[in-house]
Design a protein around this motif. Structure first.
Motif, short mmCIF file in Angstrom:
data_model
loop_
_atom_site.label_atom_id
_atom_site.label_comp_id
_atom_site.label_asym_id
_atom_site.label_seq_id
_atom_site.Cartn_x
_atom_site.Cartn_y
_atom_site.Cartn_z
N ALA A 1 -15.56 8.08 3.88
CA ALA A 1 -14.61 7.23 3.08
C ALA A 1 -14.00 7.00 4.08
N ARG A 2 -12.86 6.24 4.02
CA ARG A 2 -12.07 5.18 4.86
C ARG A 2 -11.05 4.85 3.86
N LEU A 3 -9.47 5.65 5.11
CA LEU A 3 -8.24 6.20 4.43
C LEU A 3 -6.92 4.21 5.09
N HIS A 4 -6.48 3.58 4.51
CA HIS A 4 -6.01 2.60 5.27
C HIS A 4 -4.74 2.67 4.16
N ILE A 5 -3.25 2.28 4.51
CA ILE A 5 -1.96 2.09 4.76
C ILE A 5 -1.45 0.57 4.80
N ARG A 6 -1.75 -0.63 3.86
CA ARG A 6 -1.91 -1.82 3.95
C ARG A 6 -0.75 -3.01 2.97
N PRO A 7 -0.48 -3.75 3.53
CA PRO A 7 0.44 -4.67 2.16
C PRO A 7 -0.99 -5.95 2.02
N GLY A 8 -0.34 -5.95 1.07
CA GLY A 8 -1.03 -7.15 0.62
C GLY A 8 -1.90 -6.85 -0.75
N VAL A 9 -2.56 -6.16 -0.87
CA VAL A 9 -3.26 -5.35 -1.97
C VAL A 9 -2.26 -5.87 -3.37
N ASP A 10 -0.95 -5.38 -3.66
CA ASP A 10 -0.35 -5.84 -4.82
C ASP A 10 -0.57 -7.14 -4.83
N PRO B 1 3.73 -1.84 1.06
CA PRO B 1 2.18 -1.31 1.84
C PRO B 1 2.02 -0.69 0.26
N VAL B 2 0.44 -0.41 0.42
CA VAL B 2 -0.21 0.64 -0.97
C VAL B 2 -1.14 1.23 0.19
N VAL B 3 -0.65 2.51 -0.15
CA VAL B 3 -2.07 3.44 0.00
C VAL B 3 -3.61 3.47 -0.31
N THR B 4 -4.53 3.37 0.52
CA THR B 4 -6.03 2.96 -0.01
C THR B 4 -7.14 3.16 0.72
N LEU B 5 -8.15 3.50 0.00
CA LEU B 5 -8.73 4.52 0.04
C LEU B 5 -10.07 3.65 -0.65
N LEU C 1 1.82 14.35 4.39
CA LEU C 1 2.05 13.58 6.08
C LEU C 1 2.32 14.34 6.53
N ASP C 2 1.85 14.95 7.54
CA ASP C 2 2.28 16.03 8.41
C ASP C 2 2.35 15.14 10.08
N GLY C 3 3.81 15.06 10.25
CA GLY C 3 4.01 14.08 11.67
C GLY C 3 3.21 12.99 11.12
N ARG C 4 2.62 11.79 11.81
CA ARG C 4 1.59 10.67 11.68
C ARG C 4 -0.03 11.16 11.04
N ARG C 5 -0.09 12.46 10.44
CA ARG C 5 -1.73 12.31 10.04
C ARG C 5 -1.35 12.54 8.40
N THR D 1 -1.04 7.19 10.92
CA THR D 1 -0.32 6.45 10.29
C THR D 1 1.13 6.41 10.53
N ASP D 2 1.77 5.12 10.67
CA ASP D 2 3.05 5.38 10.44
C ASP D 2 4.93 6.03 9.66
N PRO D 3 4.88 6.67 9.84
CA PRO D 3 5.78 7.72 8.86
C PRO D 3 6.98 6.22 7.84
N GLU D 4 7.05 5.99 8.58
CA GLU D 4 8.04 5.11 8.20
C GLU D 4 7.55 3.38 7.25
N LEU D 5 6.29 3.29 8.13
CA LEU D 5 5.70 2.43 6.77
C LEU D 5 5.15 2.69 5.67
N TYR D 6 4.67 4.86 6.17
CA TYR D 6 3.94 5.38 4.35
C TYR D 6 5.38 5.97 3.55
N ALA D 7 6.95 5.44 4.36
CA ALA D 7 7.64 5.78 3.94
C ALA D 7 7.96 4.74 2.42
#
Length: 147
Positions: A2-11, A18-22, A62-66, A108-114
């Motif tokens: 499984a691959r996990l990403h946070i990316r814009p453009g999904v919706d 950005p959307v958390v994408t698995l 989210l723990d730091g950047r993980r 991940t970047d915590p600001e992107l995740y936020a």
């Protein structure tokens, strides 16, 4: 795997959010196979499939950047996917009756995740095509239900 990403453009309605994408492989691990089959137990929306929040959800930590994302599903729904329930001894942090089906992690970047939407989009397919634009409808999993 499984691959996990946070990316814009999904919706397409909110392309800048950005959307958390698995991304799961339907021929992958038992957890990936079970998550891939959740789409058969969803209701259809506009270009997406929704898993009812009472059936399963995605838990984010989210723990730091993980970033860790746990996909959890109630046993009755998981059993309908054909999965062997004994293969999933882990439990949800939000509801001990729900089973931990799959865990994925990424840096991940915590600001992107936020700024990310609260739902997690799950795409299913061959690893080399998982995020193709024509790949099909994702399953959307909301956050854990609130008591």
């Amino acid at each position: 795997m499984a691959r996990l990403h946070i990316r814009p453009g999904v919706d397409p309605d909110e392309p800048d959010v950005p959307v958390v994408t698995l991304c799961v492989d339907p021929e992958g691990s038992p957890g990936e196979r079970a998550v891939a089959r959740l789409g058969d137990h969803c209701y259809e929306g506009d270009g997406v499939l929704f898993l009812a929040g009472t059936d399963g959800w995605a838990e984010h930590t989210l723990d730091g950047r993980r970033l860790t994302v746990d996909i959890v599903v109630h046993p009755s729904v998981l059993g309908r996917t054909g999965a062997e329930l004994a293969a999933f001894p882990g439990r949800s942090a939000a509801d001990p009756e729900a089973l931990l089906v799959l865990r994925a992690e990424t840096e991940t970047d915590p600001e992107l995740y936020a700024r990310a939407a609260p739902a997690t989009a799950v795409f299913t397919g061959a690893p080399d095509r998982m995020l193709d634009a024509d790949h099909g409808r994702p399953v959307l999993l909301g956050p854990p239900p609130e008591e």
